[in-house]
Design an enzyme around this catalytic site. Structure first.
Site, PDB file in Angstrom:
ATOM      1  N   SER A 177      -1.313   0.519  13.861  1.00  5.94           N
ATOM      2  CA  SER A 177      -1.245  -0.671  12.995  1.00  5.94           C
ATOM      3  C   SER A 177      -2.550  -1.496  13.152  1.00  5.94           C
ATOM      4  O   SER A 177      -2.602  -2.392  12.318  1.00  5.94           O
ATOM      5  CB  SER A 177      -0.290  -1.513  13.605  1.00  5.94           C
ATOM      6  OG  SER A 177       1.037  -0.987  12.964  1.00  5.94           O
ATOM      7  N   SER A 211       1.082  -2.282  10.576  1.00  4.10           N
ATOM      8  CA  SER A 211       1.673  -3.364  10.419  1.00  4.10           C
ATOM      9  C   SER A 211       0.744  -4.785  10.578  1.00  4.10           C
ATOM     10  O   SER A 211       1.011  -5.879  10.240  1.00  4.10           O
ATOM     11  CB  SER A 211       2.638  -3.710  11.735  1.00  4.10           C
ATOM     12  OG  SER A 211       1.790  -3.769  12.737  1.00  4.10           O
ATOM     13  N   LYS A 254      -2.094 -12.275  14.504  1.00  4.92           N
ATOM     14  CA  LYS A 254      -1.218 -11.745  14.340  1.00  4.92           C
ATOM     15  C   LYS A 254       0.111 -12.467  14.757  1.00  4.92           C
ATOM     16  O   LYS A 254      -0.147 -12.844  15.914  1.00  4.92           O
ATOM     17  CB  LYS A 254      -0.974 -10.298  14.655  1.00  4.92           C
ATOM     18  CG  LYS A 254      -0.008  -9.260  14.109  1.00  4.92           C
ATOM     19  CD  LYS A 254      -0.247  -8.000  14.546  1.00  4.92           C
ATOM     20  CE  LYS A 254       0.884  -7.074  14.053  1.00  4.92           C
ATOM     21  NZ  LYS A 254       0.746  -5.652  14.418  1.00  4.92           N
TER      22      LYS A 254
HETATM   23  N1  GLN Z   1       3.464   2.620  11.243  1.00  4.47           N
HETATM   24  C1  GLN Z   1       3.773   2.680  12.633  1.00  4.47           C
HETATM   25  C2  GLN Z   1       5.353   2.373  12.831  1.00  4.47           C
HETATM   26  O1  GLN Z   1       5.856   2.059  11.738  1.00  4.47           O
HETATM   27  C3  GLN Z   1       2.904   2.206  13.498  1.00  4.47           C
HETATM   28  C4  GLN Z   1       3.170   0.735  13.668  1.00  4.47           C
HETATM   29  C5  GLN Z   1       2.269  -0.075  14.708  1.00  4.47           C
HETATM   30  O2  GLN Z   1       1.531   0.762  15.038  1.00  4.47           O
HETATM   31  N2  GLN Z   1       2.800  -1.446  15.172  1.00  4.47           N
HETATM   32  O3  GLN Z   1       6.030   2.332  13.742  1.00  4.47           O
END
Ligand code: GLN
Length: 493
Positions: A180, A156, A76
């Protein structure tokens, strides 16, 4: 060339000499090259992959080959990788090539893993669809039946999920602040684990919300997640929140025997308006757990309904502080300024141009909830709620529950653009089943359990006791065996 769809299969074939790491690397480099339509890889590193593979072959020949030796992986974009662009999918980090390696990637490379490149994600890991990336969307390899509409791989860690799902790499690194790893895994029919907070070092991972962020593996199945976690985990003096605990042999703990285990079914996870298919897969999951010999128990986690609001105060608060460092001075991109402009204008313009809308929204929310007049009303209250959420879990575990089964997501993968056009809260609702786990610091795993009427994968989440990833993986292994999920996306890219 034989296709090895799992890390375990490739590892065994490499050790038996059926294939070389260089051959495997070339195969995967070609796959990545042919999959630009998925938007999964944003910086390809074939040269690094070839060099690492050649070294892996030497180790394989000498008989000193750890599990990940010669295994092609993706990383990532949130991880700092030495000399390789590491931008957190943000324009503000354009041109940033770290001088150092994150602890997790360092550990993977020390085992001989082969890096194919960096993977797409939501900007600074804020989002649930990989649509806030400066590189453009990542696309889910899965489609709704014959419908050609492009779907999101989730976020994400959407690039990581798309890449594993499409067989562009055997495993990928993700991070999970509110879901995410687990949500994109569920959207793409793969397995993703968020470890206990502190199990994996955060050093060298670009920070979003430091008290919630945790890196974890995304791979085809539970065994591969166990293998990857083994390599990633462990104490790191460079991360003061990393735990000084031994790392057990996670793969050796997989026997699928969960007879007599108690699986909690939290009543608060039956949400109003939840699609029938999500209720149905959850019911099937309960039956699978019983078929594997576990006992189900109805449990209550009463503070669940406050989890999402608490998360969307705490995460932006920490983000606003973490992101204060992007000022156009130390690294990354600096905006052009006009004559007569001073440093304030330079900061303002750099941040206005460099951060996307969602990141700016989070910085503003975070700054607001931390401001003197509102600190107690929002931030402090959210911290108290967090403690109560944690206590809910402690209570059920103390009462003899071994793991908790919930849906991973409130829907199957949605179409690109479908949610982004709605108001931001619609997107935030994606995290309803996952954020509690981050707030409580627990390990959670998403396992593909079936498909919906349109053929899209659906995931189930298992939540475990802190530091007991081995037991959690074994419960997930039992679920995986019962579910027998073998569907794969038809290749269109
Ligand atoms: N969707 C969540 C957010 O937007 C989690 C994102 C994540 O776990 N990095 O904060």
């Amino acid at each position: 060339m034989t296709e090895y769809r799992t890390i375990a299969a490739a590892r065994d074939a490499l050790r038996r000499g059926e294939v070389t790491a260089v051959e495997l690397a070339e195969d995967y480099i070609a796959r990545v090259e042919g999959a630009d339509a998925l938007g999964a890889f944003v910086h390809k590193t074939p040269e690094i992959a070839r060099e690492q593979a050649a070294r892996a072959d030497q180790r394989l020949r000498s008989g000193d080959a750890p599990d990940l030796c010669g295994i092609p992986v993706g990383v990532k974009d949130l991880f700092c990788t030495r000399g390789v662009p590491s931008q957190a999918a943000s324009k503000i980090l354009e041109g940033f090539r770290p001088e150092y390696e994150s602890t997790v990637t360092e550990k993977l490379f020390a085992e001989g893993a082969v890096m194919l490149g960096k993977l797409n994600m939501d900007e600074f890991a804020m989002g649930s669809s990989t649509e806030t990336s400066t590189y453009g969307d990542a696309v889910n390899p899965w489609r709704r039946g014959n419908d050609e509409a492009k779907l999101t791989p989730g976020g994400s860690s959407g690039g990581s999920a798309a890449a594993v799902s499409a067989d562009l790499c055997l495993g990928a690194l993700g991070t999970d602040t509110g879901g995410s790893i687990r949500q994109p895994a569920a959207f793409t029919g793969i397995t993703g684990l968020k470890p206990t907070y502190g199990r994996v070092s955060r050093w060298g991972i670009i920070a979003f919300a430091s008290s919630l962020d945790q890196a974890g593996p995304m791979a085809r199945d539970v065994r591969d997640c166990a293998i990857m976690l083994q390599a990633m985990a462990g104490h790191d003096a460079k991360d003061s929140t990393s735990a000084e605990l031994d790392v057990p042999d996670f793969e050796a703990m997989l026997d699928g025997d969960i007879r007599g285990k108690v699986i909690g079914i939290p009543r608060e996870y039956h949400m109003d308006g939840m699609p029938e298919e999500i209720e149905a897969i959850w019911a099937e999951g309960r039956a699978m757990m019983e078929a594997a010999g576990a006992t189900l128990r109805d449990i209550s986690l009463p503070h669940t309904k406050y989890a999402l609001p608490a998360y969307y105060v705490i995460a932006p608060a920490e983000a606003s502080s973490n992101l204060a460092r992007y000022d156009g001075v130390r690294y990354g991109r600096r905006a052009r300024i006009g004559q007569g402009d001073g440093i304030t204008e330079m900061y303002e313009r750099t941040r206005a141009e460099g951060f996307g809308d969602e990141v700016q929204r989070r910085v503003m929310i975070g700054t607001y909830v931390l401001s003197a007049g509102f600190y107690d009303a929002y931030y402090n209250r959210a911290r108290k709620v967090r403690t109560l959420i944690k206590r809910d879990f402690e209570q059920v575990f103390a009462d003899g529950v071994d793991a908790i089964l919930t849906p991973a997501t409130p829907s199957a993968a949605f179409g690109l653009g479908e949610m982004a056009e709605a108001d931001p809260v619609q997107m935030y609702l994606n995290d309803v089943f996952t954020v509690t786990v981050n707030l409580a610091g627990l390990p959670g795993i998403s396992v593909p359990a079936g498909t919906d009427r349109q053929g899209l994968p659906l995931g189930l989440q298992l939540i475990g006791k802190p530091w007991e990833e081995g037991a959690l993986l074994n419960t997930a292994y039992a679920l995986e065996r019962e579910a027998g999920f073998v569907a794969k996306p038809a290749k269109w890219w």
